[in-house]
Design a protein around this motif. Structure first.
Motif, PDB file in Angstrom:
ATOM      1  N   PRO A  11     -25.149  15.126 -35.221  1.00 34.56           N
ATOM      2  CA  PRO A  11     -23.445  14.208 -35.799  1.00 34.56           C
ATOM      3  C   PRO A  11     -22.411  15.108 -36.308  1.00 34.56           C
ATOM      4  N   ARG A  12     -22.549  16.802 -36.803  1.00 30.01           N
ATOM      5  CA  ARG A  12     -21.843  17.460 -37.026  1.00 30.01           C
ATOM      6  C   ARG A  12     -20.693  18.008 -35.930  1.00 30.01           C
ATOM      7  N   SER A  13     -21.175  18.447 -35.741  1.00 30.85           N
ATOM      8  CA  SER A  13     -20.770  19.277 -34.286  1.00 30.85           C
ATOM      9  C   SER A  13     -19.783  17.710 -33.360  1.00 30.85           C
ATOM     10  N   ALA A  14     -20.865  17.115 -33.138  1.00 30.31           N
ATOM     11  CA  ALA A  14     -19.415  15.977 -32.981  1.00 30.31           C
ATOM     12  C   ALA A  14     -18.447  14.966 -33.856  1.00 30.31           C
ATOM     13  N   TYR A  60     -18.539   6.690 -36.889  1.00 25.09           N
ATOM     14  CA  TYR A  60     -20.217   6.866 -36.548  1.00 25.09           C
ATOM     15  C   TYR A  60     -20.476   8.512 -37.133  1.00 25.09           C
ATOM     16  N   ALA A  61     -19.854   9.384 -36.345  1.00 28.91           N
ATOM     17  CA  ALA A  61     -20.245  10.604 -36.775  1.00 28.91           C
ATOM     18  C   ALA A  61     -20.562  11.211 -37.700  1.00 28.91           C
ATOM     19  N   LEU A  62     -19.290  11.005 -39.382  1.00 28.99           N
ATOM     20  CA  LEU A  62     -19.249  11.461 -40.384  1.00 28.99           C
ATOM     21  C   LEU A  62     -20.416  10.714 -40.734  1.00 28.99           C
ATOM     22  N   GLU A  63     -20.860   9.591 -40.492  1.00 27.93           N
ATOM     23  CA  GLU A  63     -21.415   8.725 -41.711  1.00 27.93           C
ATOM     24  C   GLU A  63     -23.364   9.057 -41.282  1.00 27.93           C
ATOM     25  N   ARG A  64     -23.131   9.974 -39.818  1.00 30.30           N
ATOM     26  CA  ARG A  64     -24.835  10.576 -39.521  1.00 30.30           C
ATOM     27  C   ARG A  64     -24.943  11.223 -39.594  1.00 30.30           C
ATOM     28  N   TRP A  65     -24.470  12.009 -40.064  1.00 29.26           N
ATOM     29  CA  TRP A  65     -23.675  13.141 -40.270  1.00 29.26           C
ATOM     30  C   TRP A  65     -24.013  13.445 -42.358  1.00 29.26           C
TER      31      TRP A  65
END
Length: 317
Positions: A28-31, A203-208
């Protein structure tokens, strides 16, 4: 220049589907970092191309040529598409610029209004409790950043689930995730095709933040349960008004996030992420190179046109 300058404007239509596909292969962080950087670079390259197109056409106007001491006869390639393309580019540049400025102003006003509304509210450190029966919680950026939670959300969750929720929202503040979201919004305003990256970035931020909360609590199952219950409570009660740049644990495809938290990380092949990364880097490189090539071509044309105006030594009377 009239040909190379179009590449940065067309590249997002290829890069966005590839980026959406590749984001799922990254952490998630990399995305979040990759998608945001890609969106900004492509948006800036496209904006620069529009500016070059508009400038190339403006230089053919007699009064502009006189100001720049140019000879329109030697300026550019004389393509009949130059002036119409310049007019369209100028209109698009003005419209997209106004849209970007309008969105930025709206976001700033919303954040300031939200900060003012929290003055005098019950708070403990960065945690601010708002009297509202609708379950809601979000990270409000600012100075200082705050985790805003309603009394309705506090009643909907157990003590441990509340700690998960607070850890999630604090991860948004610590990671300054609102800047990623703002960058994605700006890129989407500057190029319509880049709107397709807003949802993957969110979405990536929420998963992070989910992963950060799971590490803070040491319990992935508890984190998944807290996210699911908070989202269900907020959905049943209806959405509460909040700034668009605030991030909340109840946003996005929650079932997909819960599944990711409950699933053991599967071993991933590095071949696909590397291939997608190379393809995206090629898209960025081509856009940047085409923009630079168009700028260099225009600059050379201007120098030639200005040289035509220079007095000839020993010339006639």
């Amino acid at each position: 220049m009239i040909y190379a300058v179009w590449l940065p404007l067309l590249m997002p239509f290829l890069a966005v589907p590839v980026a959406r596909r590749g984001a799922g292969q990254l952490s998630p962080r990399s995305a979040a970092w990759a998608l945001t950087a890609l969106a900004l670079i492509l948006a800036l390259a496209g904006t620069a191309s529009l500016a070059l197109l508009a400038l190339a056409g403006a230089l053919h106007l007699p009064f502009v040529a006189r100001i720049g001491h140019l000879s329109p006869r030697l300026l550019g390639d004389g393509s009949p598409a130059t002036v119409p393309a310049a007019v369209l580019a100028a209109v698009a540049l003005a419209g997209l610029g106004a849209l970007a400025l309008g969105r930025t102003r709206r976001h700033l006003l919303e954040l300031r209004a939200a900060q003012r509304q929290l003055r005098g509210k019950a708070s403990a450190g960065d945690l601010c409790v708002r009297q509202d029966d609708r379950p809601d919680a979000y990270a409000l950026p600012g100075r200082p950043g705050r985790v805003v939670v309603t009394t309705g959300m506090l009643r909907a969750l157990g003590a441990q689930e509340r700690e998960v929720l607070f850890a999630h929202e604090r991860a948004h503040l610590t990671g300054r995730h609102h800047l990623f979201l703002a960058a994605a919004e700006l890129a989407a305003a500057l190029h319509p095709a880049l709107r397709g990256l807003r949802a993957p970035v969110s979405y990536a931020l929420e998963r992070w933040a989910d992963e950060s909360a799971a590490r803070a609590t040491g319990d992935r199952a508890l984190t998944a349960r807290a996210v699911g219950r908070a989202a269900l409570a907020a959905h049943e009660a209806g959405s509460a008004p909040r700034p668009r740049l605030s991030l909340t644990a109840t946003a996005g495809p929650v079932p997909r996030r819960v599944t990711a938290l409950l699933s053991a990380p599967a071993p991933r092949s590095r071949l696909l992420p590397r291939a997608l990364t190379c393809l995206l880097l090629c898209c960025v490189a081509l856009s940047a190179t085409a923009t630079l090539d168009a700028a260099t071509d225009l600059h050379t044309g201007i120098e030639i046109a200005q040289g035509e105006q220079a007095p000839v030594p020993g010339g006639g009377h």
